[in-house]
Design a protein around this motif. Structure first.
Motif, PDB file in Angstrom:
ATOM      1  N   PHE A 138      -5.519   4.936  -1.106  1.00 53.60           N
ATOM      2  CA  PHE A 138      -6.686   5.780  -1.336  1.00 53.60           C
ATOM      3  C   PHE A 138      -8.020   5.200  -0.874  1.00 53.60           C
ATOM      4  CE2 PHE A 138      -4.053   7.718  -4.961  1.00 53.60           C
ATOM      5  CZ  PHE A 138      -3.514   8.656  -4.097  1.00 53.60           C
ATOM      6  N   CYS A 139      -8.081   3.894  -0.623  1.00 54.58           N
ATOM      7  CA  CYS A 139      -9.332   3.353  -0.067  1.00 54.58           C
ATOM      8  C   CYS A 139      -9.049   2.327   1.022  1.00 54.58           C
ATOM      9  CB  CYS A 139     -10.222   2.768  -1.162  1.00 54.58           C
ATOM     10  SG  CYS A 139      -9.581   1.292  -1.986  1.00 54.58           S
ATOM     11  N   GLY A 140      -7.876   2.397   1.619  1.00 55.01           N
ATOM     12  CA  GLY A 140      -7.549   1.495   2.717  1.00 55.01           C
ATOM     13  C   GLY A 140      -7.051   0.139   2.281  1.00 55.01           C
ATOM     14  N   GLN A 141      -6.533   0.065   1.028  1.00 56.86           N
ATOM     15  CA  GLN A 141      -6.032  -1.227   0.539  1.00 56.86           C
ATOM     16  C   GLN A 141      -4.955  -1.811   1.437  1.00 56.86           C
ATOM     17  OE1 GLN A 141      -6.134   1.797  -1.198  1.00 56.86           O
ATOM     18  NE2 GLN A 141      -5.534   1.362  -3.309  1.00 56.86           N
ATOM     19  N   THR A 142      -4.173  -0.952   2.072  1.00 57.59           N
ATOM     20  CA  THR A 142      -3.086  -1.419   2.930  1.00 57.59           C
ATOM     21  C   THR A 142      -3.599  -2.383   3.987  1.00 57.59           C
ATOM     22  OG1 THR A 142      -1.765   0.570   2.576  1.00 57.59           O
ATOM     23  CG2 THR A 142      -1.329  -0.670   4.586  1.00 57.59           C
ATOM     24  N   PHE A 143      -4.736  -2.081   4.595  1.00 57.18           N
ATOM     25  CA  PHE A 143      -5.283  -2.942   5.641  1.00 57.18           C
ATOM     26  C   PHE A 143      -5.953  -4.184   5.050  1.00 57.18           C
ATOM     27  CE2 PHE A 143      -5.243   1.316   7.592  1.00 57.18           C
ATOM     28  CZ  PHE A 143      -4.357   1.041   8.618  1.00 57.18           C
ATOM     29  N   THR A 144      -6.485  -4.046   3.856  1.00 56.22           N
ATOM     30  CA  THR A 144      -7.115  -5.195   3.194  1.00 56.22           C
ATOM     31  C   THR A 144      -6.082  -6.246   2.812  1.00 56.22           C
ATOM     32  OG1 THR A 144      -8.880  -3.792   2.331  1.00 56.22           O
ATOM     33  CG2 THR A 144      -8.519  -5.881   1.208  1.00 56.22           C
ATOM     34  N   GLU A 145      -4.896  -5.802   2.445  1.00 48.32           N
ATOM     35  CA  GLU A 145      -3.849  -6.722   2.007  1.00 48.32           C
ATOM     36  C   GLU A 145      -3.086  -7.351   3.165  1.00 48.32           C
ATOM     37  OE1 GLU A 145      -1.580  -4.155  -0.451  1.00 48.32           O
ATOM     38  OE2 GLU A 145      -3.069  -4.096  -2.067  1.00 48.32           O
ATOM     39  N   ALA A 146      -3.296  -6.874   4.378  1.00 51.26           N
ATOM     40  CA  ALA A 146      -2.570  -7.389   5.534  1.00 51.26           C
ATOM     41  C   ALA A 146      -3.081  -8.775   5.928  1.00 51.26           C
ATOM     42  CB  ALA A 146      -2.710  -6.428   6.712  1.00 51.26           C
TER      43      ALA A 146
END
Length: 414
Positions: A138-146
């Motif tokens: 919902f706020c782009g966490q996927t890219f932050t966790e990469a």
């Protein structure tokens, strides 16, 4: 004289919380070729196991040839995230909706196809819609966790380009309103991305309701100030969806999903209190925030309690030097609650504020009121004057998102 909304006069809806299920080509077509095998991509594979307990979603992808139901999975670095029926449940009987993996062919095409989405909006009396992501979360966490931040930044920008140029592009005819992402790990880069998208007409950006849950600084620090300044300067509203902290509220590790589903508003409640006591609204007077899918019935008590705490306890409560006005006044100028099914909140609208409420349909999620959002609105808003219904259903969204008087996105086709 007509004193309440009727089926004949119910306004065309502007939904401030719908969702897009990204088609497989989004990153494949927009990332440099060297990232083709490491960037986000779709793989069809069986499910080994999947649980959703205590607010934590835990799927495990099987290997080709394994037993188990087959679904489409997003694969990105070490992440394997399946498409599920909960991502796109519209068109299915509620009793048939299960936590199960699906393929693109098993979902309603309006989930990922612009022409089909517009057709489904027509069926639901919806004129325009703002859509949150699915795979990026919902706020782009996927890219932050990469792990690869260079690729992560490219992934954020690729999503935003797809959102503006394709999802909300000419074929959408201004009816789809862009909501973009930021690289959450760097506030300066986030500010630059806000300005890049604002220059092409974007007026909404996704953010986390509780950043520390993502291992990021809280809004009580000055770490986010470059990002907040960019939003203030460009008139970009900060949109926070329930679950945008990657932690849905629950009570225990073994609590069934129904517990969390009942108290989904809790993170919004905590987050709004954070913002009201942060001093950020006085530092950035043009800043506005909204809480997607948080409902509104809980808001009056929090405002009452926050005012009491500010009045009676600010001397020792750590806010006397930065919050100089009652929190309820700050709320009225800066905060919007969003709902799709909240009769209680609408009965207490005077304690919230007509100008602080937005309507949504949550298409295509399992909670969505599609295709009966109009009927739900008529039933719950029948006691309100037509001008009040007009503001809730579309007027407030037009002002907040800088839409045309007709409720369309100004940047469409640009």
């Amino acid at each position: 004289m007509e004193t309440s909304a009727t089926p004949a006069t119910f306004p065309h809806i502007i939904s401030v919380d719908d969702h897009t299920v990204e088609p497989p080509h989004v990153w494949r077509d927009r990332l440099p070729s060297k990232y083709r095998d490491t960037g986000p991509r779709v793989v069809r594979a069986p499910l080994k196991e999947m649980t959703f307990l205590g607010g934590k979603f835990a799927p495990v992808m099987g290997e080709k040839g394994d037993d188990g139901p087959v679904g489409d999975w997003w694969v990105y670095e070490d992440l394997h995230r399946p498409l599920t029926r909960l991502d796109t449940a519209v068109g299915y009987d509620r009793d048939e909706i299960r936590l199960e993996v699906i393929t693109y062919e098993q979902m309603r095409p309006g989930s990922y196809s612009v022409p089909d989405r517009l057709a489904d909006m027509d069926l639901n009396h919806v004129q325009s819609a703002l859509c949150f992501p699915t795979f990026p979360r919902f706020c782009g966490q996927t890219f932050t966790e990469a792990a690869d931040r260079e690729l992560g930044l490219l992934g954020v920008r690729a999503y935003n380009d797809w959102m503006v140029e394709e999802w909300c592009g000419p074929d959408a005819r201004g009816r789809l309103v862009p909501l973009t992402l930021i690289p959450l790990w760097d506030a300066e880069l986030a500010a630059a991305e806000v300005r890049r998208n604002a220059a092409r007409g974007v007026r909404a950006v996704a953010f986390s309701e509780i950043p520390p849950h993502l291992g990021l600084p809280s809004i009580h620090t000055d770490a986010w100030d470059p990002f907040l300044a960019a939003c203030d300067e460009t008139g970009t509203v900060i949109a926070m969806h329930i679950g945008s902290s990657s932690r849905m509220p629950s009570t225990s590790a073994d609590a069934p999903p129904a517990v969390g589903s009942t108290i989904t508003f809790a993170n919004c409640c905590f987050s709004m209190t954070d913002w009201l006591m942060s001093g950020k609204f006085e530092r950035f007077p043009g800043l506005r925030i909204m809480y997607a899918e948080g409902q509104i019935g809980w808001i009056p008590y929090i405002l009452e309690r926050a005012d009491v705490v500010w009045e009676e306890n600010r001397g020792w409560g750590g806010v006397a030097d930065k919050v100089h006005r009652p929190p309820s006044e700050l709320f009225a100028e800066h905060v919007y609650g969003c709902f799709f099914d909240d009769a209680f909140g609408l009965r207490n609208l005077d304690a919230i504020g007509v100008g602080n409420v937005l309507y949504e349909t949550d298409y295509p999620h399992s909670d969505s009121t599609w295709p009966k959002s109009r009927e739900v609105g008529e039933a719950q808003m029948g006691h309100l004057a037509p001008d009040v219904v007009e503001r809730i259903v579309r007027g407030n969204a037009i002002e907040l998102l800088d839409l045309t008087d007709d409720g369309l996105w100004r940047g469409a086709g640009g």
